[in-house]
Design a protein around this motif. Structure first.
Motif, PDB file in Angstrom:
ATOM      1  N   LEU A  73       9.690  28.801  34.526  1.00  0.00           N
ATOM      2  CA  LEU A  73      10.262  30.135  34.363  1.00  0.00           C
ATOM      3  C   LEU A  73      11.088  30.210  33.086  1.00  0.00           C
ATOM      4  CD1 LEU A  73      11.466  31.059  37.977  1.00  0.00           C
ATOM      5  CD2 LEU A  73       9.480  31.972  36.767  1.00  0.00           C
ATOM      6  N   ASP A  74      11.915  29.201  32.866  1.00  0.00           N
ATOM      7  CA  ASP A  74      12.800  29.207  31.706  1.00  0.00           C
ATOM      8  C   ASP A  74      12.028  29.081  30.406  1.00  0.00           C
ATOM      9  OD1 ASP A  74      15.598  28.999  30.614  1.00  0.00           O
ATOM     10  OD2 ASP A  74      14.788  27.102  29.889  1.00  0.00           O
ATOM     11  N   ARG A  75      11.043  28.207  30.348  1.00  0.00           N
ATOM     12  CA  ARG A  75      10.365  27.921  29.087  1.00  0.00           C
ATOM     13  C   ARG A  75       9.161  28.815  28.818  1.00  0.00           C
ATOM     14  NH1 ARG A  75      12.327  23.112  26.856  1.00  0.00           N
ATOM     15  NH2 ARG A  75      14.506  23.112  27.493  1.00  0.00           N
ATOM     16  N   VAL A  76       8.538  29.346  29.858  1.00  0.00           N
ATOM     17  CA  VAL A  76       7.312  30.139  29.678  1.00  0.00           C
ATOM     18  C   VAL A  76       7.562  31.638  29.846  1.00  0.00           C
ATOM     19  CG1 VAL A  76       4.965  30.545  30.530  1.00  0.00           C
ATOM     20  CG2 VAL A  76       5.863  28.195  30.419  1.00  0.00           C
ATOM     21  N   PHE A  77       8.300  32.020  30.896  1.00  0.00           N
ATOM     22  CA  PHE A  77       8.403  33.449  31.227  1.00  0.00           C
ATOM     23  C   PHE A  77       9.652  34.135  30.677  1.00  0.00           C
ATOM     24  CE2 PHE A  77       5.353  31.989  34.374  1.00  0.00           C
ATOM     25  CZ  PHE A  77       4.400  32.992  34.283  1.00  0.00           C
ATOM     26  N   TYR A  78      10.723  33.393  30.456  1.00  0.00           N
ATOM     27  CA  TYR A  78      11.929  34.025  29.949  1.00  0.00           C
ATOM     28  C   TYR A  78      11.986  34.028  28.428  1.00  0.00           C
ATOM     29  CZ  TYR A  78      13.621  33.627  34.774  1.00  0.00           C
ATOM     30  OH  TYR A  78      13.765  33.718  36.138  1.00  0.00           O
ATOM     31  N   ARG A  79      10.880  33.734  27.778  1.00  0.00           N
ATOM     32  CA  ARG A  79      10.805  33.736  26.320  1.00  0.00           C
ATOM     33  C   ARG A  79       9.500  34.416  25.912  1.00  0.00           C
ATOM     34  NH1 ARG A  79      14.475  29.244  25.140  1.00  0.00           N
ATOM     35  NH2 ARG A  79      14.831  28.142  27.098  1.00  0.00           N
ATOM     36  N   GLY A  80       9.546  35.205  24.868  1.00  0.00           N
ATOM     37  CA  GLY A  80       8.332  35.878  24.408  1.00  0.00           C
ATOM     38  C   GLY A  80       8.050  37.150  25.196  1.00  0.00           C
ATOM     39  N   TRP A  81       7.024  37.868  24.763  1.00  0.00           N
ATOM     40  CA  TRP A  81       6.676  39.152  25.377  1.00  0.00           C
ATOM     41  C   TRP A  81       5.891  38.939  26.659  1.00  0.00           C
ATOM     42  CZ3 TRP A  81       9.057  43.350  23.892  1.00  0.00           C
ATOM     43  CH2 TRP A  81       9.554  43.426  22.586  1.00  0.00           C
ATOM     44  N   GLN A  82       6.262  39.717  27.693  1.00  0.00           N
ATOM     45  CA  GLN A  82       5.587  39.665  28.988  1.00  0.00           C
ATOM     46  C   GLN A  82       5.171  41.074  29.391  1.00  0.00           C
ATOM     47  OE1 GLN A  82       5.185  36.660  30.383  1.00  0.00           O
ATOM     48  NE2 GLN A  82       6.528  35.601  28.933  1.00  0.00           N
ATOM     49  N   ALA A  83       3.908  41.244  29.766  1.00  0.00           N
ATOM     50  CA  ALA A  83       3.434  42.534  30.262  1.00  0.00           C
ATOM     51  C   ALA A  83       4.046  42.792  31.635  1.00  0.00           C
ATOM     52  CB  ALA A  83       1.913  42.532  30.352  1.00  0.00           C
ATOM     53  N   VAL A  84       4.594  44.002  31.827  1.00  0.00           N
ATOM     54  CA  VAL A  84       5.240  44.319  33.102  1.00  0.00           C
ATOM     55  C   VAL A  84       4.774  45.650  33.692  1.00  0.00           C
ATOM     56  CG1 VAL A  84       7.299  42.959  32.596  1.00  0.00           C
ATOM     57  CG2 VAL A  84       7.237  45.389  31.954  1.00  0.00           C
ATOM     58  N   GLY A  85       4.110  46.498  32.908  1.00  0.00           N
ATOM     59  CA  GLY A  85       3.701  47.801  33.421  1.00  0.00           C
ATOM     60  C   GLY A  85       2.906  48.555  32.383  1.00  0.00           C
ATOM     61  N   TYR A  86       2.757  49.855  32.578  1.00  0.00           N
ATOM     62  CA  TYR A  86       1.961  50.680  31.670  1.00  0.00           C
ATOM     63  C   TYR A  86       2.715  51.962  31.342  1.00  0.00           C
ATOM     64  CZ  TYR A  86       0.759  52.558  36.257  1.00  0.00           C
ATOM     65  OH  TYR A  86       0.844  53.073  37.541  1.00  0.00           O
ATOM     66  N   THR A  87       2.391  52.549  30.203  1.00  0.00           N
ATOM     67  CA  THR A  87       3.175  53.675  29.678  1.00  0.00           C
ATOM     68  C   THR A  87       3.106  54.910  30.567  1.00  0.00           C
ATOM     69  OG1 THR A  87       1.279  54.283  28.284  1.00  0.00           O
ATOM     70  CG2 THR A  87       2.984  52.905  27.293  1.00  0.00           C
ATOM     71  N   GLU A  88       2.032  55.084  31.330  1.00  0.00           N
ATOM     72  CA  GLU A  88       1.929  56.268  32.167  1.00  0.00           C
ATOM     73  C   GLU A  88       2.963  56.260  33.287  1.00  0.00           C
ATOM     74  OE1 GLU A  88      -1.649  58.929  34.147  1.00  0.00           O
ATOM     75  OE2 GLU A  88      -2.037  57.486  32.548  1.00  0.00           O
ATOM     76  N   GLN A  89       3.512  55.089  33.601  1.00  0.00           N
ATOM     77  CA  GLN A  89       4.568  55.013  34.605  1.00  0.00           C
ATOM     78  C   GLN A  89       5.869  55.650  34.108  1.00  0.00           C
ATOM     79  OE1 GLN A  89       3.904  50.597  35.124  1.00  0.00           O
ATOM     80  NE2 GLN A  89       4.422  51.094  37.239  1.00  0.00           N
ATOM     81  N   ILE A  90       6.023  55.719  32.793  1.00  0.00           N
ATOM     82  CA  ILE A  90       7.237  56.309  32.196  1.00  0.00           C
ATOM     83  C   ILE A  90       6.809  57.368  31.182  1.00  0.00           C
ATOM     84  CG2 ILE A  90       8.886  54.456  32.586  1.00  0.00           C
ATOM     85  CD1 ILE A  90       8.075  53.327  29.843  1.00  0.00           C
ATOM     86  N   LYS A  91       5.916  58.226  31.616  1.00  0.00           N
ATOM     87  CA  LYS A  91       5.315  59.213  30.728  1.00  0.00           C
ATOM     88  C   LYS A  91       6.300  60.292  30.307  1.00  0.00           C
ATOM     89  CE  LYS A  91       1.140  62.098  30.550  1.00  0.00           C
ATOM     90  NZ  LYS A  91      -0.057  62.532  31.331  1.00  0.00           N
ATOM     91  N   ASP A 112      16.874  60.852  28.545  1.00  0.00           N
ATOM     92  CA  ASP A 112      16.827  62.303  28.306  1.00  0.00           C
ATOM     93  C   ASP A 112      16.183  62.640  26.970  1.00  0.00           C
ATOM     94  OD1 ASP A 112      18.180  62.612  30.684  1.00  0.00           O
ATOM     95  OD2 ASP A 112      20.145  62.734  29.747  1.00  0.00           O
ATOM     96  N   ASP A 113      16.323  61.756  25.998  1.00  0.00           N
ATOM     97  CA  ASP A 113      15.772  61.998  24.664  1.00  0.00           C
ATOM     98  C   ASP A 113      14.355  61.467  24.505  1.00  0.00           C
ATOM     99  OD1 ASP A 113      18.188  63.162  23.846  1.00  0.00           O
ATOM    100  OD2 ASP A 113      19.037  61.187  23.383  1.00  0.00           O
ATOM    101  N   GLY A 114      13.786  60.934  25.579  1.00  0.00           N
ATOM    102  CA  GLY A 114      12.413  60.432  25.524  1.00  0.00           C
ATOM    103  C   GLY A 114      12.292  58.997  25.053  1.00  0.00           C
ATOM    104  N   LYS A 115      13.427  58.319  24.869  1.00  0.00           N
ATOM    105  CA  LYS A 115      13.392  56.936  24.405  1.00  0.00           C
ATOM    106  C   LYS A 115      13.207  55.983  25.585  1.00  0.00           C
ATOM    107  CE  LYS A 115      15.977  53.434  21.837  1.00  0.00           C
ATOM    108  NZ  LYS A 115      17.236  53.099  21.113  1.00  0.00           N
ATOM    109  N   ILE A 116      12.353  54.972  25.383  1.00  0.00           N
ATOM    110  CA  ILE A 116      12.117  53.977  26.427  1.00  0.00           C
ATOM    111  C   ILE A 116      13.200  52.906  26.352  1.00  0.00           C
ATOM    112  CG2 ILE A 116      10.526  52.209  27.283  1.00  0.00           C
ATOM    113  CD1 ILE A 116       8.238  53.859  26.133  1.00  0.00           C
ATOM    114  N   GLY A 117      13.760  52.557  27.502  1.00  0.00           N
ATOM    115  CA  GLY A 117      14.754  51.497  27.580  1.00  0.00           C
ATOM    116  C   GLY A 117      14.458  50.580  28.748  1.00  0.00           C
TER     117      GLY A 117
END
Length: 408
Positions: A73-91, A112-117
């Motif tokens: 978890l520490d060396r593989v998943f907590y570093r680098g980019w990880q796919a977690v979902g898709y943009t339509e979920q936060i359309k 409110d301003d349309g920015k993803i966080g």
């Protein structure tokens, strides 16, 4: 049972004041250090450079040992980019979805301003979980003590806080997580401290996540306009790597486990191409083409390290995400997409779509009973010599190197 009310204390606030993102990230490192020596020993005993003709599969401890899982978890998943979902979920503004990766609870939203966080999904007061699932909210209110946060992470209201000395509202916002998008995918990077105002450059993200093959993905329609169709989820009683191992030897097991799929592919055309962080398998479609043929003329299967798989065929795309739930359990999430021009066909296609995950049944049942989950022997099998050879060797070498990138 009635619990007496206790006034908010400066002790809790003092503890909260030091809940920086660095400390949150270090929780995983602390847990890893408890069994560090044993996990490091397992890594060092394995040699990924052995020629494939002499190589064995990784030892069963890599798939079953809790200390190895913590290190992973520490060396593989907590570093680098990880796919977690898709943009339509936060359309739209106020849309959000939550999730968990290892010990990290997260929430992704559009303000409110349309920015993803993206933020750690815990209240800065007593670390209660803020939200669950997905939906639409104008703010996040802690269900425990009512602390309220805006979708930009700022603390809007802290209950019963008057009179507390040295309390600075601006220092108690939600702890941000680095977030970005590529095509229809939402990605998180938990390994870096960021400011909520940081902007993520799409080209830089693509380079870090996909290496040099982002253009190949585009040419194969991975980032083309797609309509989200549905999701299927399965909990499998096996280590997440068993599922990924299975995916990467597709050219080997398909003729035996998926005879229907095999009949739709020209298996002699099956190829594997390797990139920095991506393995691509592809094959031509069979000679028979009908109007209800979902496969199309070519199948494109991409594995993105460490646990994300993209399958593009005909007008369809589906993704497989293998989320670790423990050393012997994982959640596999299937998401399905369809080209926008075929949207009217969604209902017609839903019946076959519902059956597609079932083609995994043979694999899931087999994975549940995989010998790596039962034996402590190191000599449990050999790697394939043939179509899947390059992908298997590439995965082992890349995965192995992850443990040494940060001075094991």
């Amino acid at each position: 049972m009635t619990l007496p009310l206790k006034p908010i204390s400066q002790v809790y606030l003092f503890q909260t004041h030091f809940q920086s993102s660095r400390l949150v990230a270090n929780f995983s490192s602390l847990s890893v250090s408890c069994c560090r020596n044993e996990a490091e020993k397992m890594v060092r005993e394995f040699d990924p450079k052995i020629p494939i003709e002499q190589a064995l599969t990784p030892p069963s401890s890599w798939y079953t040992d809790p200390s190895f899982y913590a290190l992973e978890l520490d060396r593989v998943f907590y570093r680098g980019w990880q796919a977690v979902g898709y943009t339509e979920q936060i359309k739209e503004p106020h849309d959000f979805f939550s999730g968990r990766l290892g010990n990290v609870e997260f929430v992704v939203c559009r303000d409110d301003d349309g920015k993803i966080g993206a933020f750690h999904n815990v209240c800065r007061h007593h670390a209660s979980l803020l939200v669950s699932g997905s939906g639409k909210k104008s703010c996040f209110t802690c269900p425990y003590h009512g602390w309220t946060y805006g979708l930009n992470g700022e603390l809007r209201k802290a209950t019963r806080i008057s009179g507390i000395q040295d309390f600075i509202v601006n220092e108690f916002g939600l702890i941000p997580i680095k977030v970005g998008t590529w095509g229809p995918f939402v990605l998180l990077n938990m390994g870096k401290e960021i400011s909520p105002k940081d902007n993520i450059d799409t080209d830089s993200l693509a380079s870090e996540w996909l290496g040099s093959c982002s253009e190949i993905f585009s040419l194969n329609g991975v980032d083309s306009p797609l309509t989200y169709v549905c999701r299927r989820e399965y909990i499998i009683e096996c280590n997440w790597k068993v599922f990924c191992d299975n995916y990467l030897d597709g050219g080997y097991h398909v003729p035996y486990a998926h005879k229907g799929l095999a009949s739709s592919l020209a298996l002699d055309s099956y190829t594997t191409s390797l990139f920095e962080k991506v393995s691509v398998q592809s094959a031509e479609g069979g000679s028979k083409e009908t109007e209800d043929d979902r496969l199309g003329s070519r199948a494109f299967y991409a594995f993105i390290y460490p646990n994300f798989m993209i399958n593009r065929y005909g007008p369809w795309m589906d993704t497989n995400l293998a989320i670790p739930l423990g050393p012997r359990k994982c959640l596999v999430v299937f998401d399905y997409f369809l080209e926008a021009s075929h949207k009217v066909l969604v209902r017609w296609w839903l019946a076959p779509i519902a059956k597609v995950p079932r083609r995994q049944d043979v694999e899931e049942e087999g994975l549940d009973r995989h010998p790596r989950l039962k034996t402590r022997s190191r000599r449990i099998g050999y790697l394939e010599k043939g179509r899947s050879e390059k992908a298997q060797q590439w995965t082992l070498e890349f995965y192995f190197s992850s443990f040494y990138q940060h001075d094991i």
